[in-house]
Design an enzyme around this catalytic site. Structure first.
Site, mmCIF file in Angstrom:
data_model
loop_
_atom_site.group_PDB
_atom_site.id
_atom_site.type_symbol
_atom_site.label_atom_id
_atom_site.label_comp_id
_atom_site.label_asym_id
_atom_site.label_seq_id
_atom_site.Cartn_x
_atom_site.Cartn_y
_atom_site.Cartn_z
ATOM 1 N N GLU A 76 0.900 -1.054 -0.813
ATOM 2 C CA GLU A 76 -0.455 -0.334 0.234
ATOM 3 C C GLU A 76 0.937 1.146 -0.123
ATOM 4 O OE1 GLU A 76 -3.528 -0.429 1.567
ATOM 5 O OE2 GLU A 76 -2.923 -1.638 3.364
ATOM 6 N N SER B 256 -6.913 -2.566 1.404
ATOM 7 C CA SER B 256 -6.561 -1.753 -0.073
ATOM 8 C C SER B 256 -7.240 -2.918 -1.361
ATOM 9 C CB SER B 256 -6.149 -1.335 -0.633
ATOM 10 O OG SER B 256 -4.780 -0.033 0.037
ATOM 11 N N TYR C 282 -9.793 3.174 -5.747
ATOM 12 C CA TYR C 282 -8.404 4.251 -6.315
ATOM 13 C C TYR C 282 -9.868 4.513 -7.411
ATOM 14 C CZ TYR C 282 -6.672 3.181 -2.072
ATOM 15 O OH TYR C 282 -6.677 2.517 -0.849
ATOM 16 N N ARG D 297 -11.924 3.304 11.322
ATOM 17 C CA ARG D 297 -12.959 3.409 10.323
ATOM 18 C C ARG D 297 -13.334 1.942 10.370
ATOM 19 N NH1 ARG D 297 -11.188 3.358 5.064
ATOM 20 N NH2 ARG D 297 -11.815 0.937 4.788
ATOM 21 N N ASP E 35 -15.935 -0.757 8.861
ATOM 22 C CA ASP E 35 -16.815 -1.378 7.784
ATOM 23 C C ASP E 35 -17.681 -2.581 7.985
ATOM 24 O OD1 ASP E 35 -14.956 0.815 6.633
ATOM 25 O OD2 ASP E 35 -13.103 -0.613 5.604
ATOM 26 N N GLU F 131 -14.350 -5.885 9.110
ATOM 27 C CA GLU F 131 -13.423 -4.665 9.530
ATOM 28 C C GLU F 131 -13.141 -3.670 10.330
ATOM 29 O OE1 GLU F 131 -10.458 -3.983 6.991
ATOM 30 O OE2 GLU F 131 -11.369 -3.247 5.667
ATOM 31 N N ASN G 50 -10.263 -0.242 10.717
ATOM 32 C CA ASN G 50 -8.976 -0.053 10.074
ATOM 33 C C ASN G 50 -7.814 1.230 10.580
ATOM 34 O OD1 ASN G 50 -9.173 -1.276 7.112
ATOM 35 N ND2 ASN G 50 -11.188 -0.105 7.282
ATOM 36 N N GLY H 2 -7.600 5.530 4.849
ATOM 37 C CA GLY H 2 -7.572 6.565 3.429
ATOM 38 C C GLY H 2 -7.468 7.494 4.279
HETATM 39 N N1 LIG Z 1 -17.499 -12.010 2.986
HETATM 40 C C1 LIG Z 1 -17.306 -11.285 2.475
HETATM 41 N N2 LIG Z 1 -18.802 -11.330 1.680
HETATM 42 C C2 LIG Z 1 -19.053 -10.337 0.701
HETATM 43 N N3 LIG Z 1 -17.532 -8.997 0.457
HETATM 44 C C3 LIG Z 1 -16.205 -9.097 0.959
HETATM 45 C C4 LIG Z 1 -16.409 -9.971 1.922
HETATM 46 N N4 LIG Z 1 -15.462 -10.276 2.448
HETATM 47 C C5 LIG Z 1 -14.789 -8.827 1.807
HETATM 48 N N5 LIG Z 1 -15.664 -7.983 0.641
HETATM 49 C C6 LIG Z 1 -15.525 -7.640 -0.388
HETATM 50 O O1 LIG Z 1 -13.955 -7.161 -0.795
HETATM 51 C C7 LIG Z 1 -13.387 -5.931 -0.157
HETATM 52 C C8 LIG Z 1 -12.290 -5.759 0.107
HETATM 53 O O2 LIG Z 1 -11.957 -6.922 2.206
HETATM 54 P P1 LIG Z 1 -11.806 -6.307 2.723
HETATM 55 O O3 LIG Z 1 -11.653 -7.725 3.573
HETATM 56 O O4 LIG Z 1 -12.858 -5.255 3.451
HETATM 57 O O5 LIG Z 1 -10.495 -6.001 2.302
HETATM 58 P P2 LIG Z 1 -9.183 -4.864 2.832
HETATM 59 O O6 LIG Z 1 -9.166 -5.073 4.076
HETATM 60 O O7 LIG Z 1 -8.083 -4.748 1.722
HETATM 61 O O8 LIG Z 1 -9.870 -3.254 2.913
HETATM 62 C C9 LIG Z 1 -15.292 -5.686 0.608
HETATM 63 O O9 LIG Z 1 -15.162 -3.984 0.904
HETATM 64 C C10 LIG Z 1 -15.974 -5.696 -0.126
HETATM 65 O O10 LIG Z 1 -16.788 -5.485 -1.718
HETATM 66 MG MG LIG Z 2 -12.076 -2.849 3.641
#
Ligand SMILES: Nc1ncnc2c1ncn2[C@@H]1O[C@H](COP(=O)(O)OP(=O)(O)O)[C@@H](O)[C@H]1O
Ligand SMILES: [Mg+2]
Length: 365
Positions: free
Chosen positions: A17, A191, A260, A299, A301, A315, A317, A321
């Site tokens: 990142e 990301s 992005y 943040r 999510d 998650e 963070n 960002g």
């Molecule tokens: N269990 C899930 N069900 C549906 N979408 C998911 C799931 N896990 C991840 N995603 C999709 O992938 C994106 C990135 O996953 P995430 O775990 O938030 O990783 P990062 O830490 O890279 O942001 C999420 O914002 C969502 O769009």
């Molecule tokens: Mg995420």
């Protein structure tokens, strides 16, 4: 004498990142109030070399201004040493008052730089060592959030070495306990780097290979058919929650490209939701912040499942960002705190936290 606070903004870093961090740091450096702060910007290269950065239109290393960080607890501080003068290393920048880590991913958001600031006894913006580390590793994060009673999606983790030795058993276990589709992720990145969705066995194998390019530890979780919501948290012991954002990615999920590129994503702030859902997401955000022991900012999510309206916490963070158009600053702007006031507040919180810690004895008396 210059009475301004000397703030070291750290960016770049040895993580996938790196670029994202430079964009965030550029906005932070621009927006920090120069009447209050003397800003020193340092870029850590992907290889780990520290350089002073130009603070103009693009944040880039200044040629020939490589510096070496040196830590002292007594006298307190982080020194930046000029490299290889005739007399060896010599102090170049001294008296840094505070560090603002604008680093995303490993070697920055994961407690490593935070530990460095602890050793130097310097205040720093954001979460401490433990919360940063927990926030970075999605596996441990989810264990702690689940233990605190927060709703997380079913998941499992494994190491690549285990996968190589017994991929068939692991794949069967995933199919039995989670079922397709699943998301496959490097456990501690951000990301959306290395993340893919798998709908069948071969896609699972490919997705593990992709995530495994980045890290040894892999997380697989059940895919949820959902809307995506985000909430800002600001504060320390009594943190506050912002209004919510709804993210509507143009791709199948919120991947690196959609994150992005403004054309590929719609972000609604505040999200259009029933008050009960907004309130619940805000409550869960604060609970998650406290559960991992975060400080300053985060943040959080969420997934709001289509059909059931069930809320899942995806998650937290600890260094979200931070460009002026990133979600976290936008959430606070919509909640009444403009970008540069947000930076002031984060710096105040860092100083308060550092002072509070100084009350406690470090030796038995
Ligand atoms: N269990 C899930 N069900 C549906 N979408 C998911 C799931 N896990 C991840 N995603 C999709 O992938 C994106 C990135 O996953 P995430 O775990 O938030 O990783 P990062 O830490 O890279 O942001 C999420 O914002 C969502 O769009
Ligand atoms: Mg995420």
């Amino acid at each position: 004498m210059d009475k301004r606070l000397k703030v070291l903004v750290l960016s770049g870093g040895c993580s996938a990142e790196h670029e994202v961090s430079l964009n965030s740091a550029k906005s932070v450096v621009e927006a920090l109030d120069k009447e209050k702060y003397e800003v020193i910007a340092v870029i850590i290269s992907p290889e780990g070399e520290w350089s002073l950065a130009h603070k103009s239109s693009s944040l880039a290393p200044v040629a020939g201004q490589v510096v070496t960080p040196s830590l002292n607890r007594m006298p307190r501080g982080l020194l930046l040493l000029a490299n290889e003068s005739k007399r060896g290393f010599e102090p170049f920048i001294q008296g840094i008052d505070l560090v603002f880590p604008v680093l995303h991913g490993p070697y920055g958001e994961d407690g490593t730089i935070q530990g460095f600031c602890e050793i130097a006894d310097l205040p720093y913006v954001g979460a401490g060592v433990l919360a940063s580390a927990v926030g970075m590793d999605k596996g441990y994060m989810k264990i702690i959030l689940r233990e605190a009673g927060l709703p997380v999606v079913d998941f499992l983790t494994f190491k690549l070495t285990e996968w190589r030795a017994s991929s068939l058993q692991i794949a069967e276990e995933i199919e039995k306990s989670l079922g397709y589709p699943v998301f496959v992720k490097p456990a501690a990145l951000g990301s959306s780097i290395g993340i893919s969705k798998a709908n069948a066995r071969q896609e699972l194998v490919d997705a593990v290979a992709e995530a495994g390019l980045y890290q040894e530890k892999i997380l697989v979780e059940k895919a949820i058919d959902c809307r995506e919501l985000e909430c800002g948290v600001l504060g320390d012991e009594e943190p506050e929650a912002s209004v919510l954002a709804e993210i509507i990615p143009g791709h199948e999920f919120y991947d690196y490209e959609t994150k992005y590129s403004d054309e590929l994503v719609n972000i609604h702030i505040p999200a259009s939701l029933p008050a009960t859902i907004t309130g619940e997401v805000q409550r869960l955000s604060i609970k998650a912040f406290k559960a991992i022991g975060a400080s300053g900012m985060a943040r959080v999510d969420f997934f709001l499942e289509n059909g059931t309206n069930k809320i899942y916490l995806n998650e937290i963070n600890t260094i979200p960002g931070f460009t002026a158009t990133s979600v976290y600053p936008k959430l606070w702007e919509a909640s009444g705190i403009p970008y540069s006031r947000l930076l002031d507040r984060l710096i105040e919180l860092a100083i308060e936290r550092h002072k509070k810690k100084a009350h406690y004895r470090t030796q038995r008396t």
